[in-house]
Design a protein around this motif. Sequence first.
Motif, PDB file in Angstrom:
ATOM      1  N   MET A   1       0.828  -1.200   0.000  1.00  0.00           N
ATOM      2  CA  MET A   1       0.000   0.000   0.000  1.00  0.00           C
ATOM      3  C   MET A   1       0.869   1.258   0.000  1.00  0.00           C
ATOM      4  SD  MET A   1      -3.275  -0.367  -0.151  1.00  0.00           S
ATOM      5  CE  MET A   1      -4.465  -1.690  -0.073  1.00  0.00           C
ATOM      6  N   THR A   2       0.291   2.325  -0.492  1.00  0.00           N
ATOM      7  CA  THR A   2       0.997   3.581  -0.576  1.00  0.00           C
ATOM      8  C   THR A   2       1.213   4.168   0.825  1.00  0.00           C
ATOM      9  OG1 THR A   2      -0.188   3.942  -2.646  1.00  0.00           O
ATOM     10  CG2 THR A   2       0.963   5.829  -1.709  1.00  0.00           C
ATOM     11  N   LYS A   3       2.366   4.781   1.014  1.00  0.00           N
ATOM     12  CA  LYS A   3       2.643   5.447   2.280  1.00  0.00           C
ATOM     13  C   LYS A   3       1.644   6.575   2.501  1.00  0.00           C
ATOM     14  CE  LYS A   3       6.309   7.910   4.748  1.00  0.00           C
ATOM     15  NZ  LYS A   3       7.690   8.433   4.666  1.00  0.00           N
ATOM     16  N   GLU A   4       1.196   6.728   3.746  1.00  0.00           N
ATOM     17  CA  GLU A   4       0.190   7.743   4.055  1.00  0.00           C
ATOM     18  C   GLU A   4       0.789   9.150   4.103  1.00  0.00           C
ATOM     19  OE1 GLU A   4      -3.024   5.148   6.637  1.00  0.00           O
ATOM     20  OE2 GLU A   4      -1.763   6.615   7.658  1.00  0.00           O
ATOM     21  N   ILE A   5       0.005  10.088   3.565  1.00  0.00           N
ATOM     22  CA  ILE A   5       0.369  11.504   3.589  1.00  0.00           C
ATOM     23  C   ILE A   5      -0.452  12.181   4.679  1.00  0.00           C
ATOM     24  CG2 ILE A   5       0.329  13.633   2.239  1.00  0.00           C
ATOM     25  CD1 ILE A   5       0.391  11.698  -0.264  1.00  0.00           C
ATOM     26  N   ARG A   6       0.162  13.086   5.394  1.00  0.00           N
ATOM     27  CA  ARG A   6      -0.541  13.814   6.460  1.00  0.00           C
ATOM     28  C   ARG A   6      -1.089  15.123   5.894  1.00  0.00           C
ATOM     29  NH1 ARG A   6       0.971  12.432  11.796  1.00  0.00           N
ATOM     30  NH2 ARG A   6       1.068  14.621  12.438  1.00  0.00           N
ATOM     31  N   LEU A   7      -2.410  15.255   5.945  1.00  0.00           N
ATOM     32  CA  LEU A   7      -3.083  16.449   5.442  1.00  0.00           C
ATOM     33  C   LEU A   7      -3.796  17.151   6.590  1.00  0.00           C
ATOM     34  CD1 LEU A   7      -4.703  15.020   2.178  1.00  0.00           C
ATOM     35  CD2 LEU A   7      -2.614  16.385   2.352  1.00  0.00           C
ATOM     36  N   GLN A   8      -3.656  18.460   6.638  1.00  0.00           N
ATOM     37  CA  GLN A   8      -4.326  19.227   7.697  1.00  0.00           C
ATOM     38  C   GLN A   8      -5.484  20.035   7.134  1.00  0.00           C
ATOM     39  OE1 GLN A   8      -0.685  21.012   9.799  1.00  0.00           O
ATOM     40  NE2 GLN A   8      -2.057  20.548  11.515  1.00  0.00           N
ATOM     41  N   VAL A   9      -6.556  20.059   7.911  1.00  0.00           N
ATOM     42  CA  VAL A   9      -7.775  20.753   7.514  1.00  0.00           C
ATOM     43  C   VAL A   9      -7.740  22.192   8.024  1.00  0.00           C
ATOM     44  CG1 VAL A   9     -10.294  20.770   7.756  1.00  0.00           C
ATOM     45  CG2 VAL A   9      -9.080  18.613   7.573  1.00  0.00           C
ATOM     46  N   GLN A  10      -8.193  23.109   7.191  1.00  0.00           N
ATOM     47  CA  GLN A  10      -8.329  24.499   7.613  1.00  0.00           C
ATOM     48  C   GLN A  10      -9.295  24.572   8.797  1.00  0.00           C
ATOM     49  OE1 GLN A  10      -7.065  27.313   5.899  1.00  0.00           O
ATOM     50  NE2 GLN A  10      -6.713  26.655   3.797  1.00  0.00           N
ATOM     51  N   LYS A  11      -9.021  25.502   9.706  1.00  0.00           N
ATOM     52  CA  LYS A  11      -9.813  25.634  10.929  1.00  0.00           C
ATOM     53  C   LYS A  11     -11.313  25.748  10.641  1.00  0.00           C
ATOM     54  CE  LYS A  11      -9.917  26.385  15.485  1.00  0.00           C
ATOM     55  NZ  LYS A  11      -9.418  25.409  16.484  1.00  0.00           N
ATOM     56  N   ASN A  12     -11.677  26.521   9.613  1.00  0.00           N
ATOM     57  CA  ASN A  12     -13.094  26.749   9.332  1.00  0.00           C
ATOM     58  C   ASN A  12     -13.780  25.558   8.646  1.00  0.00           C
ATOM     59  OD1 ASN A  12     -11.571  27.214   7.017  1.00  0.00           O
ATOM     60  ND2 ASN A  12     -13.006  28.698   6.174  1.00  0.00           N
ATOM     61  N   HIS A  13     -13.014  24.512   8.328  1.00  0.00           N
ATOM     62  CA  HIS A  13     -13.592  23.305   7.737  1.00  0.00           C
ATOM     63  C   HIS A  13     -13.580  22.114   8.700  1.00  0.00           C
ATOM     64  CE1 HIS A  13     -14.116  24.570   3.485  1.00  0.00           C
ATOM     65  NE2 HIS A  13     -13.104  25.383   3.752  1.00  0.00           N
ATOM     66  N   GLU A  14     -12.965  22.281   9.852  1.00  0.00           N
ATOM     67  CA  GLU A  14     -12.807  21.164  10.783  1.00  0.00           C
ATOM     68  C   GLU A  14     -14.140  20.551  11.207  1.00  0.00           C
ATOM     69  OE1 GLU A  14     -10.573  22.221  14.189  1.00  0.00           O
ATOM     70  OE2 GLU A  14      -8.691  22.511  13.106  1.00  0.00           O
ATOM     71  N   LYS A  15     -15.096  21.395  11.517  1.00  0.00           N
ATOM     72  CA  LYS A  15     -16.357  20.930  12.091  1.00  0.00           C
ATOM     73  C   LYS A  15     -17.052  19.916  11.195  1.00  0.00           C
ATOM     74  CE  LYS A  15     -20.625  22.661  14.201  1.00  0.00           C
ATOM     75  NZ  LYS A  15     -21.419  23.882  14.524  1.00  0.00           N
ATOM     76  N   LYS A  16     -17.141  20.209   9.894  1.00  0.00           N
ATOM     77  CA  LYS A  16     -17.892  19.299   9.018  1.00  0.00           C
ATOM     78  C   LYS A  16     -17.169  17.960   8.859  1.00  0.00           C
ATOM     79  CE  LYS A  16     -16.218  20.823   4.436  1.00  0.00           C
ATOM     80  NZ  LYS A  16     -16.639  21.384   3.141  1.00  0.00           N
ATOM     81  N   TYR A  17     -15.822  17.993   8.830  1.00  0.00           N
ATOM     82  CA  TYR A  17     -15.102  16.724   8.701  1.00  0.00           C
ATOM     83  C   TYR A  17     -15.176  15.903   9.990  1.00  0.00           C
ATOM     84  CZ  TYR A  17     -13.353  17.925   4.095  1.00  0.00           C
ATOM     85  OH  TYR A  17     -13.274  18.219   2.754  1.00  0.00           O
ATOM     86  N   LYS A  18     -15.175  16.575  11.120  1.00  0.00           N
ATOM     87  CA  LYS A  18     -15.324  15.854  12.379  1.00  0.00           C
ATOM     88  C   LYS A  18     -16.723  15.269  12.535  1.00  0.00           C
ATOM     89  CE  LYS A  18     -11.688  18.195  14.993  1.00  0.00           C
ATOM     90  NZ  LYS A  18     -11.338  19.065  16.138  1.00  0.00           N
ATOM     91  N   LYS A  19     -17.685  15.852  11.843  1.00  0.00           N
ATOM     92  CA  LYS A  19     -19.058  15.328  11.864  1.00  0.00           C
ATOM     93  C   LYS A  19     -19.257  14.206  10.852  1.00  0.00           C
ATOM     94  CE  LYS A  19     -21.751  19.156  13.770  1.00  0.00           C
ATOM     95  NZ  LYS A  19     -22.889  20.084  13.512  1.00  0.00           N
ATOM     96  N   GLY A  20     -18.216  13.948  10.036  1.00  0.00           N
ATOM     97  CA  GLY A  20     -18.295  12.812   9.125  1.00  0.00           C
ATOM     98  C   GLY A  20     -18.340  13.127   7.650  1.00  0.00           C
ATOM     99  N   TYR A  21     -18.224  14.399   7.265  1.00  0.00           N
ATOM    100  CA  TYR A  21     -18.260  14.741   5.844  1.00  0.00           C
ATOM    101  C   TYR A  21     -17.159  13.972   5.111  1.00  0.00           C
ATOM    102  CZ  TYR A  21     -18.757  17.651   1.661  1.00  0.00           C
ATOM    103  OH  TYR A  21     -18.975  18.099   0.378  1.00  0.00           O
ATOM    104  N   PRO A  22     -17.500  13.229   4.033  1.00  0.00           N
ATOM    105  CA  PRO A  22     -16.517  12.307   3.457  1.00  0.00           C
ATOM    106  C   PRO A  22     -15.706  12.819   2.275  1.00  0.00           C
ATOM    107  CG  PRO A  22     -18.672  11.813   2.573  1.00  0.00           C
ATOM    108  CD  PRO A  22     -18.856  12.983   3.509  1.00  0.00           C
TER     109      PRO A  22
END
Length: 400
Positions: A1-22
């Motif tokens: 498998m491909t090595k994982e890349i670490r991606l950071q979410v902008q502060k104003n987008h965190e909420k929707k991704y933490k709620k499960g936005y895919p």
Amino acid sequence: MTKEIRLQVQKNHEKKYKKGYPLLSKEALINPESIYKEGSLFQLLDSEGNFIGRGYYGLQNKGMGWVLTHKEKDAIDHLFFQRKIAAAINKRSPFYHREDTTAFRIFNGEGDGIGGLTIDSYGEYYLINWYSLGIYRFREEILSALNLLIQPQGVYEKKRFDQQGQYVEDEDFASGTPADFPLRVKENGVNIEVNLNDGAMTGVFLDQREVRKKLRDQYAKGKTLLNTFSYTGVFSVFGALGGAKHTTSVDLAKRSLELTRAQFLANGIDPETQEIRVEDVFNFFDYGLKQGLKYDLVVLDPPSFARSKKHTFSAKKDYTGLLKSAIDLTEDQGVILASTNCATFDMKTFKGFVSKAFKEKQLTFKILEEHTLPKDFPTHPSFPEGDYLKVLFIKKETNP
């Protein structure tokens, strides 16, 4: 498998991704430039470096990848795909025990936990749609899981790698034993002929299964039916089997004549008793208006975008105008089955198109019922865009 890349979410987008936005989007990321290869695995982190999810990079018209899990211990490997596909198949167990329906969806993208991937069952044969090169890089893992869990007679595939979701011309056969086409399947007792190796489409859109049944069982008897953008004429076949007095199918594609005739013949209906027109639907509406044609039941199910020599159609911009043309050819007290698979607007907006069309025609209407995706097309609770299908049965009320 491909090595994982670490991606950071902008502060104003965190909420929707933490709620499960895919769906992964470029504008949501602090460091989108870190991704360099389709199929790359990533860890999605919040602005402070805390784990949110894990997924893969794959460009398509919707975005640039999908979050597949929010469990930090989950690895995206062959066992992961096997578990997801097994769970999806288990949910469809009632379909596997139906004799009257042998064509249905067994895996519906993000609704079943893997965005960018769909799998459909056509009897003993299966069709995989790959919506990005990213998900296609996991082809062997997914094919292996499918063959292990189901042992299909054969598997076909469609590669939709273009960022507009277009079909990539290529070999469609993936594994197993090749089928003899057309392949005959059943939908609510109706015979449908499909081709899994002949271009982007198969001959039937499975998401309209319950709508076709409703048309046959409750709306068609004794009616004249106009089926526009008719493709292979399956709505017309259901109408005829439901007792429609006469059906007219209209589609621009030259092959629609041959394919529609075949669907009628597969159900013991003489196609000579029905009308099949190879014609631009927009031209037919003009012709019908001049000739004073009227129908009791009109099926209006255009593609989200279409282009002919003289017309360009976009559902978001032009559905109201198209519906006005359909209204002109609908009898008073007649019914319009208005449908769209455009994901860029919701049902409320779609109903707004209907209201505007009837208002501009100075007519009244009543929505008799509405439909969205059937049970074998589950959607993700945090991704409303995935619930793309919108269908309304609309009664055109008598002019005052």
